[in-house]
Design a protein around this motif. Structure first.
Motif, short mmCIF file in Angstrom:
data_model
loop_
_atom_site.label_atom_id
_atom_site.label_comp_id
_atom_site.label_asym_id
_atom_site.label_seq_id
_atom_site.Cartn_x
_atom_site.Cartn_y
_atom_site.Cartn_z
N MET A 134 73.83 138.54 126.87
CA MET A 134 72.58 137.94 127.36
C MET A 134 72.31 136.61 126.65
SD MET A 134 68.70 139.22 126.86
CE MET A 134 68.32 140.30 128.17
N ILE A 135 71.92 135.60 127.43
CA ILE A 135 71.48 134.31 126.85
C ILE A 135 70.01 134.19 127.22
CG2 ILE A 135 71.92 131.81 126.73
CD1 ILE A 135 74.46 133.30 126.21
N ASN A 136 69.14 134.12 126.22
CA ASN A 136 67.70 134.00 126.54
C ASN A 136 67.01 133.08 125.54
OD1 ASN A 136 67.72 135.70 124.33
ND2 ASN A 136 66.04 136.98 125.09
N GLY A 137 65.69 133.06 125.56
CA GLY A 137 64.94 132.16 124.67
C GLY A 137 64.68 130.83 125.35
N LEU A 138 64.87 129.75 124.61
CA LEU A 138 64.53 128.41 125.11
C LEU A 138 65.62 127.85 126.03
CD1 LEU A 138 63.08 127.06 121.74
CD2 LEU A 138 61.79 127.78 123.78
N VAL A 139 65.76 128.52 127.17
CA VAL A 139 66.73 128.06 128.19
C VAL A 139 66.03 128.01 129.55
CG1 VAL A 139 68.82 128.91 127.04
CG2 VAL A 139 67.53 130.45 128.54
N ASP A 140 66.60 127.22 130.46
CA ASP A 140 66.00 127.12 131.80
C ASP A 140 66.18 128.41 132.59
OD1 ASP A 140 65.42 124.49 131.18
OD2 ASP A 140 67.32 123.74 131.98
N ARG A 141 67.36 129.02 132.44
CA ARG A 141 67.68 130.23 133.21
C ARG A 141 68.26 131.29 132.29
NH1 ARG A 141 69.62 125.95 135.61
NH2 ARG A 141 71.55 126.11 134.42
N PRO A 142 67.48 132.29 131.87
CA PRO A 142 68.08 133.37 131.08
C PRO A 142 69.19 134.02 131.92
CG PRO A 142 65.69 133.55 131.13
CD PRO A 142 66.06 132.51 132.13
N TRP A 212 67.88 126.06 117.24
CA TRP A 212 68.65 127.12 116.58
C TRP A 212 69.09 128.13 117.62
CZ3 TRP A 212 69.49 127.77 111.19
CH2 TRP A 212 68.84 126.83 110.38
N ILE A 213 70.08 128.92 117.28
CA ILE A 213 70.35 130.12 118.09
C ILE A 213 70.32 131.32 117.16
CG2 ILE A 213 71.72 129.02 119.92
CD1 ILE A 213 74.26 130.14 118.45
N PHE A 214 69.90 132.45 117.71
CA PHE A 214 69.94 133.70 116.97
C PHE A 214 70.94 134.58 117.72
CE2 PHE A 214 68.43 138.08 116.20
CZ PHE A 214 68.53 138.09 114.82
N VAL A 215 71.98 135.02 117.01
CA VAL A 215 73.04 135.80 117.67
C VAL A 215 73.07 137.20 117.10
CG1 VAL A 215 74.57 133.93 118.38
CG2 VAL A 215 74.66 134.71 116.02
N GLU A 216 73.30 138.18 117.96
CA GLU A 216 73.39 139.55 117.44
C GLU A 216 74.46 140.36 118.17
OE1 GLU A 216 69.45 141.17 117.85
OE2 GLU A 216 69.67 141.46 120.00
N GLY A 217 74.91 141.41 117.47
CA GLY A 217 75.96 142.27 118.00
C GLY A 217 75.39 143.55 118.56
N TRP A 270 81.17 142.29 118.62
CA TRP A 270 80.55 142.99 119.75
C TRP A 270 79.33 142.18 120.23
CZ3 TRP A 270 80.79 145.63 114.85
CH2 TRP A 270 82.00 146.27 114.63
N LEU A 271 79.53 140.86 120.36
CA LEU A 271 78.44 139.92 120.66
C LEU A 271 77.65 140.34 121.90
CD1 LEU A 271 77.20 137.08 120.02
CD2 LEU A 271 78.86 136.15 121.65
N ARG A 272 76.34 140.55 121.76
CA ARG A 272 75.58 140.99 122.93
C ARG A 272 74.44 140.05 123.33
NH1 ARG A 272 71.93 146.03 120.93
NH2 ARG A 272 70.58 144.79 119.61
N ARG A 273 73.99 139.21 122.39
CA ARG A 273 72.85 138.35 122.76
C ARG A 273 72.85 137.05 121.97
NH1 ARG A 273 67.09 137.82 122.02
NH2 ARG A 273 67.16 138.94 120.04
N VAL A 274 72.52 135.97 122.67
CA VAL A 274 72.33 134.66 122.05
C VAL A 274 70.95 134.19 122.47
CG1 VAL A 274 73.16 132.27 121.89
CG2 VAL A 274 74.82 134.13 122.23
N GLU A 275 70.05 134.10 121.50
CA GLU A 275 68.69 133.63 121.82
C GLU A 275 68.53 132.21 121.29
OE1 GLU A 275 65.60 136.16 120.30
OE2 GLU A 275 64.05 134.66 120.67
N VAL A 276 68.08 131.31 122.15
CA VAL A 276 67.85 129.93 121.70
C VAL A 276 66.41 129.87 121.17
CG1 VAL A 276 67.80 127.50 122.36
CG2 VAL A 276 69.48 129.04 123.41
N THR A 277 66.25 129.37 119.95
CA THR A 277 64.94 129.36 119.29
C THR A 277 64.64 127.96 118.75
OG1 THR A 277 65.90 129.96 117.17
CG2 THR A 277 65.21 131.78 118.56
N ASP A 278 63.40 127.78 118.27
CA ASP A 278 63.09 126.47 117.66
C ASP A 278 63.01 126.57 116.14
OD1 ASP A 278 60.81 127.90 117.45
OD2 ASP A 278 59.52 126.51 118.58
N GLN A 279 63.39 127.73 115.61
CA GLN A 279 63.44 127.91 114.16
C GLN A 279 64.38 129.08 113.84
OE1 GLN A 279 59.48 128.95 112.95
NE2 GLN A 279 59.27 130.42 114.58
#
Ligand code: MTE
Ligand code: CO
Length: 434
Positions: A134-142, A212-217, A270-279
């Motif tokens: 999943m790509i979410n956060g500060l993006v035009d289209r999650p 920034w991006i926050f990545v999690e498995g 096991w990368l499952r999410r990349v969230e775009v953040t401002d910090q």
């Protein structure tokens, strides 16, 4: 056809033998004693050797059929070339680490089966069909991608080393673990196939505030990490193959993040999410854990890049010298998170005299480099060290230089020069020299 091939191979072998003259061999080696330089046993000395004069068992019978091992494993004789863990280091083997047998490997590519694993909550089994990113956060289209979706983007191949920030961490206060596998084996180097993270970030459309991006498995620990957007858009890579085949379960099957030159803990498996953040997101315990203690008692954090480092893998405590004197190949690995290795020096006397080692290939950026120094060993004690230089001009520090800045209580980012004491007889010990 097969006969012709064999004949060709044999003649080729004879030609190679003729080309390697004794003189050529001497030229490339460093003489440190008066010992005669002969690497082989003379024909005369081999007389009466049944391995030469008698037909051996393996030539009297046929070998295994091609269906014996559908997936090939190393031959039994190499069964000690395996990952090993240190029992007392962690409370259990789930949140734990094992070490690459670097003392027994050559070249630079780490076979997946013996590449170290570091898990905070064990190695999980995630079927490809159930994989979602999943790509979410500060993006035009999650967006959510399946494994097949990822396979449809233009693919790239890159070789990178992955070093745990804790590699060599047990050695701050003194020489402790007797083997290159344990002092330096939290490293592996693979050829990854996958897609740049920037490709899928662009697909989702980055908002201008995204810094920034926050990545999690997908594992229980999730190993959440924050990475600045500049790095994410530079060379961070979403990998689904390593050394040509699917990632192993323990390295993040089916998809892991590759963060070239940066400490291993950011390489989310096991990368499952990349969230775009401002910090940066720091709420997780792990993000703040990777700090470095300094000599004055303060700490530094966000030391992501792995500085230049090297180690002699052979001879080393688990790879002693088995002959009394004469030709000896000293070999090791060097790497830098800042770029390519440009030079490696080796000393035989604890740092008094340095020789420039031969790089097997020109250094590749953020990947392991193999070096060799061919010497004529006089059979006496040696204090072996290697010292790496990278393309930024940085030179690997001594243990003393590093301690002056970081004290004795650090754990992470120990890139100091390692000393092996080679004793008369060939035994090798992990020591410190002053
Ligand atoms: N990713 C997840 N999801 N879970 C983890 O426990 N461990 C990290 C990192 N990525 C970890 C993870 C640490 S500390 C390191 S050093 C590397 O993975 C190790 O990668 P490897 O197991 O492929 O050697
Ligand atoms: Co780690």
């Amino acid at each position: 056809m097969l006969d012709a091939l064999c004949f060709w191979l044999e003649t080729d072998l004879i030609m190679v033998k003729r080309k390697t003259t004794r003189r050529a061999f001497l030229k490339g080696s460093v003489a440190i004693g008066g010992a005669a330089l002969t690497a082989g046993t003379s024909v005369k000395a081999g007389e009466g050797d049944p391995l030469i004069t008698e037909t051996q068992e393996w030539a009297q019978f046929t070998g295994d059929g091609v269906d014996a091992t559908p997936y090939g494993m190393p031959i039994d004789f190499e069964s000690d070339v395996v990952r090993r863990n240190v029992e007392w280091l962690t409370a259990d083997t789930i949140s734990s680490v094992n070490f690459t047998p670097i003392h027994a490997l050559d070249g630079t590519i780490t076979p997946q089966g013996c590449a170290f694993e570091r898990n905070h909550s064990g190695a999980i089994e995630l079927p490809k069909e159930d994989y979602r990113l999943m790509i979410n956060g500060l993006v035009d289209r999650p967006l959510v991608f399946t494994y097949e979706d990822l396979e449809r983007f233009p693919r790239e191949n890159h070789v990178y080393f992955c070093e745990c920030a804790a590699n060599t961490g047990m050695e701050w206060a003194g020489a402790q673990l007797n083997g290159a596998q344990f002092t330096h084996g939290m490293i592996h180097n693979m050829e990854y196939t996958g897609i740049p993270l920037r490709t899928i970030l662009n697909e989702a459309g980055l908002k201008s505030e995204g810094s920034w991006i926050f990545v999690e498995g997908a594992d229980a620990s999730s190993n959440g990490r924050s990475i600045p957007i500049e790095k994410a858009l530079d060379d961070v890579f979403v990998a689904f193959k390593a050394n040509g085949e699917a990632l192993r379960k323990e390295h993040g099957y089916p998809v892991r993040l590759v963060v070239p030159g940066w400490e291993g803990n950011m390489w989310v498996k096991w990368l499952r999410r990349v969230e775009v953040t401002d910090q940066p997101i720091e709420s997780r315990e792990e993000t703040s854990k990777y700090t470095d203690t300094l000599a004055d008692g303060t700490s530094r954090k966000w030391t992501w890049v792995m500085d230049a480092k090297s180690v002699i893998t052979s001879p080393s405590p688990q790879a002693p010298i088995t002959h009394k004197s004469g030709p000896l190949v000293i070999s090791g690995l060097a790497w830098s998170g800042h770029g390519a290795i440009t030079r490696v020096d080796v000393t035989l006397d604890g740092g008094k005299n340095w020789f420039q080692a031969r790089l097997a290939k020109p250094g590749e950026r953020k990947a392991l480099t193999r070096f060799y120094l061919d010497i004529d060993w006089n059979g006496k004690d040696m204090f072996l060290q290697s010292r790496a230089h990278d393309e930024t001009g940085y030179v690997q520090p001594t243990k003393e230089q590093l301690r002056n800045v970081r004290g004795l209580n650090s754990i992470y980012h120990n890139n100091c020069i390692q000393t092996w004491w080679v004793k008369k007889g060939g035994e090798v010990e992990n020591v410190e020299v002053s």
